[in-house]
Design a protein around this motif. Structure first.
Motif, PDB file in Angstrom:
ATOM      1  N   SER A 111       0.834  -1.216   0.000  1.00  0.00           N
ATOM      2  CA  SER A 111       0.000   0.000   0.000  1.00  0.00           C
ATOM      3  C   SER A 111       0.862   1.257   0.000  1.00  0.00           C
ATOM      4  O   SER A 111       0.609   2.201  -0.761  1.00  0.00           O
ATOM      5  CB  SER A 111      -0.898   0.034   1.239  1.00  0.00           C
ATOM      6  OG  SER A 111      -1.490  -1.186   1.447  1.00  0.00           O
ATOM      7  N   ALA A 112       1.884   1.265   0.854  1.00  0.00           N
ATOM      8  CA  ALA A 112       2.738   2.455   0.943  1.00  0.00           C
ATOM      9  C   ALA A 112       3.520   2.664  -0.355  1.00  0.00           C
ATOM     10  O   ALA A 112       3.661   3.804  -0.822  1.00  0.00           O
ATOM     11  CB  ALA A 112       3.708   2.315   2.119  1.00  0.00           C
ATOM     12  N   LEU A 123      -4.291   1.777   8.205  1.00  0.00           N
ATOM     13  CA  LEU A 123      -4.245   2.829   7.169  1.00  0.00           C
ATOM     14  C   LEU A 123      -4.199   4.210   7.815  1.00  0.00           C
ATOM     15  O   LEU A 123      -3.531   5.113   7.332  1.00  0.00           O
ATOM     16  CB  LEU A 123      -5.459   2.715   6.242  1.00  0.00           C
ATOM     17  CG  LEU A 123      -5.413   1.575   5.219  1.00  0.00           C
ATOM     18  CD1 LEU A 123      -6.701   1.522   4.411  1.00  0.00           C
ATOM     19  CD2 LEU A 123      -4.230   1.739   4.268  1.00  0.00           C
ATOM     20  N   ARG A 124      -4.936   4.360   8.921  1.00  0.00           N
ATOM     21  CA  ARG A 124      -4.917   5.641   9.645  1.00  0.00           C
ATOM     22  C   ARG A 124      -3.519   5.915  10.198  1.00  0.00           C
ATOM     23  O   ARG A 124      -3.035   7.032  10.155  1.00  0.00           O
ATOM     24  CB  ARG A 124      -5.934   5.615  10.780  1.00  0.00           C
ATOM     25  CG  ARG A 124      -7.335   5.859  10.272  1.00  0.00           C
ATOM     26  CD  ARG A 124      -8.251   6.221  11.413  1.00  0.00           C
ATOM     27  NE  ARG A 124      -9.625   6.224  10.934  1.00  0.00           N
ATOM     28  CZ  ARG A 124     -10.622   5.625  11.534  1.00  0.00           C
ATOM     29  NH1 ARG A 124     -10.418   4.962  12.658  1.00  0.00           N
ATOM     30  NH2 ARG A 124     -11.829   5.670  11.048  1.00  0.00           N
ATOM     31  N   ARG A 125      -2.923   4.857  10.721  1.00  0.00           N
ATOM     32  CA  ARG A 125      -1.594   5.016  11.336  1.00  0.00           C
ATOM     33  C   ARG A 125      -0.530   5.421  10.318  1.00  0.00           C
ATOM     34  O   ARG A 125       0.406   6.121  10.651  1.00  0.00           O
ATOM     35  CB  ARG A 125      -1.161   3.682  11.966  1.00  0.00           C
ATOM     36  CG  ARG A 125      -1.635   3.539  13.366  1.00  0.00           C
ATOM     37  CD  ARG A 125      -0.969   2.354  14.022  1.00  0.00           C
ATOM     38  NE  ARG A 125      -1.745   1.979  15.193  1.00  0.00           N
ATOM     39  CZ  ARG A 125      -2.143   0.764  15.476  1.00  0.00           C
ATOM     40  NH1 ARG A 125      -1.824  -0.239  14.696  1.00  0.00           N
ATOM     41  NH2 ARG A 125      -2.840   0.517  16.555  1.00  0.00           N
ATOM     42  N   ILE A 126      -0.667   4.919   9.095  1.00  0.00           N
ATOM     43  CA  ILE A 126       0.424   5.148   8.133  1.00  0.00           C
ATOM     44  C   ILE A 126       0.215   6.393   7.263  1.00  0.00           C
ATOM     45  O   ILE A 126       1.031   6.672   6.389  1.00  0.00           O
ATOM     46  CB  ILE A 126       0.664   3.910   7.231  1.00  0.00           C
ATOM     47  CG1 ILE A 126      -0.547   3.629   6.333  1.00  0.00           C
ATOM     48  CG2 ILE A 126       1.040   2.696   8.056  1.00  0.00           C
ATOM     49  CD1 ILE A 126      -0.250   2.656   5.206  1.00  0.00           C
ATOM     50  N   ARG A 127      -0.876   7.139   7.526  1.00  0.00           N
ATOM     51  CA  ARG A 127      -1.128   8.323   6.699  1.00  0.00           C
ATOM     52  C   ARG A 127       0.057   9.279   6.701  1.00  0.00           C
ATOM     53  O   ARG A 127       0.575   9.661   5.647  1.00  0.00           O
ATOM     54  CB  ARG A 127      -2.361   9.077   7.205  1.00  0.00           C
ATOM     55  CG  ARG A 127      -3.655   8.570   6.636  1.00  0.00           C
ATOM     56  CD  ARG A 127      -4.812   9.355   7.150  1.00  0.00           C
ATOM     57  NE  ARG A 127      -4.796   9.480   8.629  1.00  0.00           N
ATOM     58  CZ  ARG A 127      -5.751  10.020   9.345  1.00  0.00           C
ATOM     59  NH1 ARG A 127      -6.814  10.502   8.754  1.00  0.00           N
ATOM     60  NH2 ARG A 127      -5.675  10.097  10.662  1.00  0.00           N
ATOM     61  N   LEU A 128       0.501   9.644   7.889  1.00  0.00           N
ATOM     62  CA  LEU A 128       1.596  10.616   8.000  1.00  0.00           C
ATOM     63  C   LEU A 128       2.930  10.032   7.503  1.00  0.00           C
ATOM     64  O   LEU A 128       3.615  10.672   6.705  1.00  0.00           O
ATOM     65  CB  LEU A 128       1.708  11.122   9.439  1.00  0.00           C
ATOM     66  CG  LEU A 128       2.738  12.232   9.665  1.00  0.00           C
ATOM     67  CD1 LEU A 128       2.401  13.480   8.862  1.00  0.00           C
ATOM     68  CD2 LEU A 128       2.841  12.580  11.150  1.00  0.00           C
ATOM     69  N   PRO A 129       3.310   8.814   7.947  1.00  0.00           N
ATOM     70  CA  PRO A 129       4.566   8.254   7.436  1.00  0.00           C
ATOM     71  C   PRO A 129       4.600   8.130   5.912  1.00  0.00           C
ATOM     72  O   PRO A 129       5.635   8.389   5.292  1.00  0.00           O
ATOM     73  CB  PRO A 129       4.631   6.872   8.093  1.00  0.00           C
ATOM     74  CG  PRO A 129       3.808   6.974   9.314  1.00  0.00           C
ATOM     75  CD  PRO A 129       2.729   7.951   8.997  1.00  0.00           C
ATOM     76  N   VAL A 130       3.463   7.751   5.323  1.00  0.00           N
ATOM     77  CA  VAL A 130       3.423   7.634   3.859  1.00  0.00           C
ATOM     78  C   VAL A 130       3.591   9.015   3.222  1.00  0.00           C
ATOM     79  O   VAL A 130       4.309   9.171   2.227  1.00  0.00           O
ATOM     80  CB  VAL A 130       2.106   6.948   3.396  1.00  0.00           C
ATOM     81  CG1 VAL A 130       1.865   7.149   1.920  1.00  0.00           C
ATOM     82  CG2 VAL A 130       2.144   5.466   3.723  1.00  0.00           C
ATOM     83  N   GLY A 131       2.950  10.007   3.821  1.00  0.00           N
ATOM     84  CA  GLY A 131       3.089  11.382   3.311  1.00  0.00           C
ATOM     85  C   GLY A 131       4.534  11.844   3.387  1.00  0.00           C
ATOM     86  O   GLY A 131       5.073  12.388   2.421  1.00  0.00           O
ATOM     87  N   GLU A 179       4.299   1.819  10.856  1.00  0.00           N
ATOM     88  CA  GLU A 179       4.792   3.111  10.344  1.00  0.00           C
ATOM     89  C   GLU A 179       6.225   2.971   9.838  1.00  0.00           C
ATOM     90  O   GLU A 179       6.631   3.631   8.878  1.00  0.00           O
ATOM     91  CB  GLU A 179       4.768   4.178  11.450  1.00  0.00           C
ATOM     92  CG  GLU A 179       3.380   4.500  11.987  1.00  0.00           C
ATOM     93  CD  GLU A 179       3.040   3.667  13.230  1.00  0.00           C
ATOM     94  OE1 GLU A 179       3.469   2.502  13.294  1.00  0.00           O
ATOM     95  OE2 GLU A 179       2.339   4.186  14.115  1.00  0.00           O
ATOM     96  N   GLY A 180       6.989   2.095  10.499  1.00  0.00           N
ATOM     97  CA  GLY A 180       8.390   1.872  10.111  1.00  0.00           C
ATOM     98  C   GLY A 180       8.530   1.098   8.822  1.00  0.00           C
ATOM     99  O   GLY A 180       9.594   1.086   8.209  1.00  0.00           O
ATOM    100  N   VAL A 181       7.457   0.438   8.402  1.00  0.00           N
ATOM    101  CA  VAL A 181       7.451  -0.235   7.091  1.00  0.00           C
ATOM    102  C   VAL A 181       6.962   0.755   6.033  1.00  0.00           C
ATOM    103  O   VAL A 181       7.525   0.842   4.930  1.00  0.00           O
ATOM    104  CB  VAL A 181       6.526  -1.487   7.116  1.00  0.00           C
ATOM    105  CG1 VAL A 181       6.409  -2.116   5.739  1.00  0.00           C
ATOM    106  CG2 VAL A 181       7.051  -2.503   8.114  1.00  0.00           C
ATOM    107  N   ALA A 182       5.915   1.501   6.392  1.00  0.00           N
ATOM    108  CA  ALA A 182       5.261   2.369   5.410  1.00  0.00           C
ATOM    109  C   ALA A 182       6.156   3.528   4.946  1.00  0.00           C
ATOM    110  O   ALA A 182       6.228   3.805   3.734  1.00  0.00           O
ATOM    111  CB  ALA A 182       3.965   2.920   6.007  1.00  0.00           C
ATOM    112  N   ALA A 183       6.839   4.174   5.889  1.00  0.00           N
ATOM    113  CA  ALA A 183       7.615   5.374   5.514  1.00  0.00           C
ATOM    114  C   ALA A 183       8.727   5.048   4.511  1.00  0.00           C
ATOM    115  O   ALA A 183       8.806   5.677   3.444  1.00  0.00           O
ATOM    116  CB  ALA A 183       8.180   6.044   6.766  1.00  0.00           C
TER     117      ALA A 183
END
Lengths: 540, 152
Positions: free
Chosen positions: A113-114, A281-289, A333-337
């Motif tokens: 997803s990220a 998905l909510r958690r990774i919003r900021l890291p993905v951004g 978050e550590g995977v998504a960013a």
């Protein structure tokens, strides 16, 4: 612009282009997953194909490979704690601990997803920035273009090496090699020593095959014992371990992986397990951004590349979250960013490649080579003379990200088995394909010998811990650098102030100075006392 | 060999290359028009750059070799790597005479063995099939005329 846009869209949705992009994604994911197989090496393998394919088809194949390779690298990082590509090293920090907790599907779903979001964001930036930057670049004169290319080279030298002397030396060697053959302004033969093969100079794709593929083939021979049948290995040095410095690192407590290449629980991952939960998905919003913005920006800078973007994004994501203590122990978050970042780098790297003709890394250098082989010169004029192709490339990149998502979701269960692909068969095929690739450029054995010579040079540079990327980039940009320098000086009748009176040129030269000073200061900071360790060879 | 010694050795080699490059540049024709840079202009810049940077690398090497307590395990070519390179060189020497398929079969077989395959049936099959399949793919599929060799 509108006509070119529409033509480009039509070009990118041709069945042959879509098929090539999809196949490229599949090959890229597979290549990225195989430790020891880089995206550059995979591109070198398919390079001979591009000479017989239509430009839009071959560029679709390459873009698919580029985007797919970035994603594939993270799969082996998450499942085996073995990053398939250097860019995926940061993903392993939290990806593998999630797998160790039995949440392989969750970790992979986050990564997919990220990656999709990062890739899509960079595609949007490419679409919005590239045409405007090309318009601006059309105003550049020879002095500006010289200074711009010079800036690209100095930034690469700064980023690519811990030693600025070695970075600059590598570029100087590349520039010396590029002077072989006819000079770009008057056509005078230089350093040919009466050999007609040298009149047209050294083809940089030949150099690229040798510089990257041969050291890679040799590196994969390391640590093979009598009973070894070429299962998956850890890349990155004599011990084969990549030290991430985190609790989930290979040297850490979670460093073990199953010997047959299959990760615990990987075989049972289905479509449903990969779909991320709403809370995640909510958690990774900021890291993905964060990852998307950092990745795209660093992708635009020549030489920065995926690994730097991934680690910076990981660091920023860690600093901006409340669940900081969970990082390194399996935080989504550590995977998504890092995943968003390393996929965003791809679109970012395409911006200077398309608009200025400056490749940011070996992969975009291969893309430039493929375009040149088809008579298409990347640069601002691409948007004027071949607008349909330029926009087609952007749309193909968009499709590559969509295909990545679809292939990953639909076929991950089968794809994870590829990690155990036997090197005993793969690497000999790669070696022979290097010969085929070098031969196919001009149907000349001379090019094959030159390729091997560059392979030896690549090994010598590795021995010296000297980066090969500045050399490669000098080979790509050298003729442009000389041509613009000489035209600017001819126009000003030998007056060098022309490089300082033009605002663009002065800006680029000023930034070049800053990048060199930055590099020297960075080298001094690194000299501060700390335990020594073996040099981490940066892979393309 | 420590990295300091490696830097020193490479610095001297590159200095020699730089001086050789400068000498060859000196043999190039002069400028043809007044106040315009000729074909030797850019190579001169590179020659000066190479010589200057090589000298800097030598100085850097001298400084680092004097530093005590350097624990460095630099890159070393594995024994199998040397064998593979030797095999590659022999393969390229054989290529113009034996042609693509005949030269590639022993090379491929050797590499399969070097990469650790001990089952001779698989090694033999791979040694034959990989070059033949690639030959068919590129010659028949993509119309790329691979080297034929004078013996064929």
């Amino acid at each position: 612009m509108t006509g070119g846009l529409l033509q480009g869209l039509l070009q990118a949705i041709q069945p042959s282009s879509l098929l090539a992009t999809g196949v490229g994604c599949l090959l890229g994911i597979v290549a990225g997953m195989i430790p020891g197989m880089t995206i550059s090496a995979a591109m070198i393998i398919v390079l001979p194909l591009t000479f017989v394919l239509d430009p839009s088809v071959s560029i679709g194949l390459f873009l698919g490979l580029y985007a797919g390779g970035m994603l594939g690298g993270s799969f082996s990082a998450i499942l085996l704690n073995i990053p398939g590509t250097p860019s995926a090293a940061a993903t392993a920090l939290d990806g593998y601990p999630l797998v160790a907790r039995g949440q392989a599907g969750r970790a992979l779903g986050m990564a997919v997803s990220a990656s999709f979001c990062g890739g899509l964001f960079s595609a949007l930036c490419l679409f919005l920035i590239a045409p405007r930057l090309a318009d601006l670049a059309l105003q550049f004169r020879s002095a500006d273009l010289f200074s711009l290319v010079f800036l690209g080279l100095t930034i690469i030298c700064s980023f690519a090496s811990r030693s600025w002397i070695k970075g600059l030396l590598s570029a100087a060697i590349g520039l010396a090699i590029v002077t072989i053959g006819q000079d770009p302004v008057m056509g005078t033969a230089r350093f040919t020593f009466g050999d007609t093969n040298l009149l047209s100079g050294v083809h940089f794709l030949t150099a690229l095959i040798g510089l990257f593929a041969i050291p890679q083939l040799i590196e994969n021979l390391r640590g093979i014992g009598p009973g070894d049948r070429g299962g998956p290995r850890r890349p990155g040095g004599p011990g084969g371990a990549v030290d991430f410095g985190g609790p989930g690192s290979p040297g850490g407590r979670n460093g073990s992986s199953s010997s047959d290449g299959a990760a615990p629980g990987a075989g049972s991952i289905g479509f449903r397990q990969l779909l991320p939960a709403i809370a995640d998905l909510r958690r990774i919003r900021l890291p993905v951004g964060i990852g998307s913005v950092v990745g795209t920006f660093l992708g635009i800078l020549p030489g920065a590349g995926g690994p730097i973007a991934a680690f910076i994004s990981y660091d920023y994501a860690k600093k901006t979250t409340r669940r900081r203590d969970r990082f390194g122990r399996g935080a989504v978050e550590g995977v998504a960013a890092p995943e968003a970042a390393n996929n965003a780098v791809t679109g970012g790297a395409l911006i200077p490649m398309m608009t200025l003709g400056i490749p940011g890394d070996p992969v975009t250098a291969i893309l430039i080579g493929a375009l040149l082989a088809h008579g298409l010169a990347p640069g601002p004029l691409l948007f004027v003379e071949q607008a349909d192709f330029a926009y087609g490339l952007m749309f193909s990149f968009f499709w590559a990200n969509v295909f990545n998502l679809l292939i990953a979701l639909a076929g991950l269960r089968l794809l994870v088995k590829v990690v155990a692909a036997p090197r005993t068969l793969l690497m000999p095929a790669v070696a022979i394909l290097c010969v085929v690739g070098a031969w196919s450029l001009r149907n000349s054995l001379f090019d094959v010998y030159v390729m091997f010579g560059f392979g030896l040079l690549g090994l010598a540079m590795k021995w010296l811990d000297m980066p090969v990327v500045p050399l490669l980039l000098a080979l790509v940009l050298g003729r442009q650098l000389e041509e613009n320098l000489r035209i600017a000086l001819t126009g000003s009748q030998g007056d060098v102030t022309v490089f300082f009176t033009s605002p663009f040129s002065a800006l680029f030269l000023g930034l070049s100075v800053v990048s060199v000073i930055w590099s020297i200061a960075g080298a001094r900071r690194q000299r501060a006392p700390r335990p020594s360790k073996s040099p981490g060879q940066r892979k393309p | 060999m420590s990295m300091g010694h490696r830097n020193l050795a490479a610095g001297f080699v590159l200095l020699a290359v730089g001086i050789g490059f400068a000498f060859a540049t000196g043999q190039l024709p002069d400028r043809t028009l007044p106040d315009t840079p000729g074909p030797a202009f850019f190579p001169w810049l590179i020659a000066f750059g190479l010589i200057g940077l090589s000298a800097a690398l030598i100085v850097h090497g001298l400084i680092t070799t004097r530093q005590r307590g350097e624990v460095f395990s630099g890159y070393r070519l594995p024994v199998r790597g040397w064998l593979a390179l030797g095999g590659f060189a022999a393969y390229l020497s054989l290529l113009p005479y034996a042609g693509f398929v005949l030269a590639s079969v022993p090379f491929c077989g050797g590499l399969v063995a070097l990469y650790g395959e001990r089952r001779w049936v698989i090694a033999l099959a791979a040694a034959i099939l990989i070059p033949v399949l690639l030959f068919v793919l590129f010659s028949a599929g993509f119309q790329v005329l691979l080297p034929r060799g004078v013996w064929q």
